[in-house]
Every structure is written in structure tokens, then in C-alpha cells.
Write an enzyme that holds these catalytic residues in place. Structure first.
Site, PDB file in Angstrom:
ATOM      1  N   SER A  66      -6.357  18.583  19.500  1.00 18.46           N
ATOM      2  CA  SER A  66      -6.498  19.912  18.900  1.00 18.46           C
ATOM      3  C   SER A  66      -7.969  20.282  18.735  1.00 18.46           C
ATOM      4  O   SER A  66      -8.352  21.445  18.907  1.00 18.46           O
ATOM      5  CB  SER A  66      -5.784  19.971  17.547  1.00 18.46           C
ATOM      6  N   ASP A 122     -13.489  15.078  14.374  1.00 18.46           N
ATOM      7  CA  ASP A 122     -12.940  15.279  15.718  1.00 18.46           C
ATOM      8  C   ASP A 122     -13.677  16.376  16.470  1.00 18.46           C
ATOM      9  O   ASP A 122     -14.037  16.215  17.651  1.00 18.46           O
ATOM     10  CB  ASP A 122     -11.452  15.642  15.634  1.00 18.46           C
TER      11      ASP A 122
END
Length: 354
Positions: free
Chosen positions: A146, A204
Site C-alpha cells: 500500500s 513503509d
């Protein structure tokens, strides 16, 4: 009006240490994977914005006048505006997209992130574009799929609206943005991650933006120096899970048992910092005798993550199977399934037949 084709990509990531603790201000160590997400942007039919996400089965198209009207209803004023409206404003976006409140399916969250970022980043007008995003990364597996998606979206949309340059010169196949531009891309990618995960750590999207190996703590990104090449076996349990649900579960446990859980978080933080010191002290091409401490770190951290409640029988099985071959494994990412990583000493091919 955008008139040219643009292609961008961003890598996935593996967290070596610091899962969940990083959300609470502790240190995390993460490295980029040689698996990427790709985005191709082309001028679209006049008055239409289209997105195709074949990996999650999404093909959507909207009239740009309708998108402009939606942005007016939620008070969007372009860059700097919160892409996560609350209350009735947020509901209007969900209704517009035909997505129910509280939806957790990857296709729904990916669509919402796309709409939020398009509405928030496009400062003057919603452009007519045709965007396709595909990935080598499995979804919901702890590999930053994502975040890589959000980084690609942020970079492409910021180029289209003129907030950052298009650094690719004629005759070149690849290019990289300036540090200032990467920082802007990262900030928008984080906001896209908020749509998908609620309360992400930011690690991330940082790896997706800068790549390489880095230390992440409370928003501060520090590239690691002299990090040796590590051979890591990546195992996908193919057990789906929700990062948002797992993060909320850890928070609930910490609130319930703070005197017990806070020392666990402190220990995870210490593992990350000790691991950084060991990695930076190792030679570029380490030999097997450099690995025992790294292997112990894997074992200890995996036990801590089980204490936090983010383990899973599939991950326990991975640790048991690899341990029977004198190898050491741990979960990576949110846990609850997803992927696990196994440290392979140099010169040793996996005895697992993989």
C-alpha cells in the site's frame, strides 16, 4: 492539461526489527526489496479521470466536473488540505465512491486513497488522466504494497500539478527527484497510507520513497551506513490480515497492561538499536561467524511480537520448520499472517529445497 506519458515505480520493504513499536516512537530498521509497484499515467479522455488497479480488480472512471463538485462539498482547497475529512464530509466521499463506511477490502481502500489524493493534491483542477497501477508485491502481506502504491500516486500527481519537476531527460530511462521533492512525495504518501491504515508509522512510505536501508524513529529518517548485503528468504503465508486491526489490537493491549507491555516495547527498541550497531560494524561481505547475534535478535524479537499479540500459527510453523534446519525466522510487517523472513548465512543455500 497534461499531455505526456509518465511512468514511476517504488519498492516494497522488509522490516528487520521494530514492528508495532515504531508506531509508538521506537526505532525500526527497514530495507527495500527488489520487488516494486509501477504506475503509468497518460492523458485521458477530456473530462474523465480513470484508474485501473488490476491486482485488486479495480477499474473506475469519474467525470472531472463531478470530482470538482465533490471537492467543493468537502472543503478541499488543494495542497495542504487534510485529505482525510471526518464526519459528513468523509461520508460524502464514501457515498461518491459507492463504498460502505468501515470497508476494509483492499479494492475499497485503494479506491478511497486514490480519490483522496487526487482531490487533495490537484490544487487548481482535477486533471483528465488515465492511470494504471500494477505490482510485483502481494497485498496484505507485510511488504509495504500500500505504501509503494501511495508513493507512486503521490509522485505522479505532484508532477502533473506542477508541485515537483519531471526529472527524466530525453534519452534517459530512469531519474530521481531532489531531496526536497522526495520529502514532499513522502509526506503525501504518508497521508495516502493514513487513508488505508488509519495510524501508520510512516516507515513503509519512507522506504518506498528513498529505498535502501534506513533507521526510522518518530518521523526521523536516517540512512544506514556500511550495511552488508543480507541474504533473506521471504515466505508468504498467504494468510490475509488487516494492519489497521492489528495496530489497534496492540494499542488496546498496551492500554490494558502498560506495566507489562511497555518494557516489551523498550526491548524491541533496544534490539533495533543493537542490530544497527552490529550491521554497521560488519564487513560488506560478511562470513557465517558474523551471523549468530543477528540470528538471536530474530528469535528474541519474534517472541516479543507474539507477546504483543500479532503472531499467527502460520508464522509459528515457519519458525519451527526453519529452526529444524538451524535457520532463524521472524514475522515482518504487521504480523497476523502475511510474510515472514528467514536469515540465510552467506555461502549457505537454503536446505529447504526453495
Amino acid at each position: 492539461m497534461w499531455t505526456r506519458e509518465l511512468a514511476v515505480s517504488a519498492p516494497g520493504k522488509v522490516i528487520l526489527h521494530g514492528e508495532h513499536a515504531v508506531v509508538l516512537g521506537k526505532v525500526a530498521l527497514a530495507v527495500a526489496l527488489d520487488l516494486r509497484t509501477f504506475l503509468r499515467l497518460r492523458p485521458g479522455a477530456e473530462g474523465r479521470l480513470s484508474v485501473s488497479l488490476p491486482g485488486v480488480g479495480v477499474r473506475r472512471s469519474w467525470d472531472t466536473p463531478d470530482l470538482r463538485a465533490l471537492r467543493g462539498r468537502i472543503g478541499g482547497k488543494g495542497r495542504g488540505e487534510d485529505p482525510l475529512p471526518r464526519g459528513s464530509e468523509g461520508l460524502s466521499v464514501l457515498e461518491f465512491a459507492g463504498i460502505s463506511a468501515g470497508a476494509t477490502a483492499p479494492e475499497s481502500l485503494a479506491t478511497l486513497a486514490f480519490l483522496y489524493m487526487c482531490l487533495a493534491i490537484s490544487a487548481k483542477d482535477v486533471p483528465s488522466l488515465d492511470i494504471v497501477v500494477w505490482s510485483e508485491l502481494p497485498t496484505a502481506a507485510g511488504l509495504g504494497s500500500s505504501a509503494a502504491y501511495a508513493v507512486c500516486l503521490a509522485a505522479a500527481l505532484l508532477v502533473v500539478c506542477g508541485a515537483i519537476s519531471c526529472p527524466l531527460q530525453e534519452g534517459e530511462s530512469t531519474a530521481r527527484w531532489t531531496e526536497e521533492e522526495l520529502t514532499l512525495i513522502n509526506s503525501w504518501a504518508f497521508r495516502g497510507e493514513q487513508v488505508i491504515h488509519g495510524n501508520p508509522s510512516g516507515v513503509d512510505n519512507a522506504v518506498g520513497t528513498w529505498g535502501g536501508a534506513l533507521r526510522y524513529q518518530a518521523g526521523k529518517i536516517t540512512p544506514l551506513k556500511r550495511v552488508p548485503t543480507l541474504r533473506i528468504l521471504l515466505t508468504n503465508t498467504k494468510v490475509p490480515r488487516s494492519t489497521k486491526v492489528l495496530v489497534a489490537g496492540v494499542k488496546e493491549k498496551i492500554l490494558k497492561f502498560p506495566a507489562i507491555m511497555n518494557p516489551v516495547l523498550d526491548s524491541i527498541d533496544a534490539i533495533s538499536q543493537e542490530c544497527q550497531s552490529v550491521l554497521e560494524a560488519m564487513p560488506a561481505n560478511p562470513s557465517p561467524e558474523h551471523y549468530p547475534v543477528l540470528e538471536e535478535f530474530f528469535d528474541i524479537n519474534q517472541h516479543h511480537l507474539n507477546v504483543l499479540g500479532v503472531g499467527h500459527p502460520s508464522l509459528d510453523k515457519l519458525c519451527q520448520v526453519t529452526a529444524s534446519h538451524s535457520l532463524h525466522s521472524k514475522l515482518t510487517g504487521a504480523g497476523g499472517g502475511g510474510c515472514g523472513i528467514t536469515l540465510l548465512p552467506p555461502g549457505q543455500y537454503s536446505p529447504l529445497g526453495i
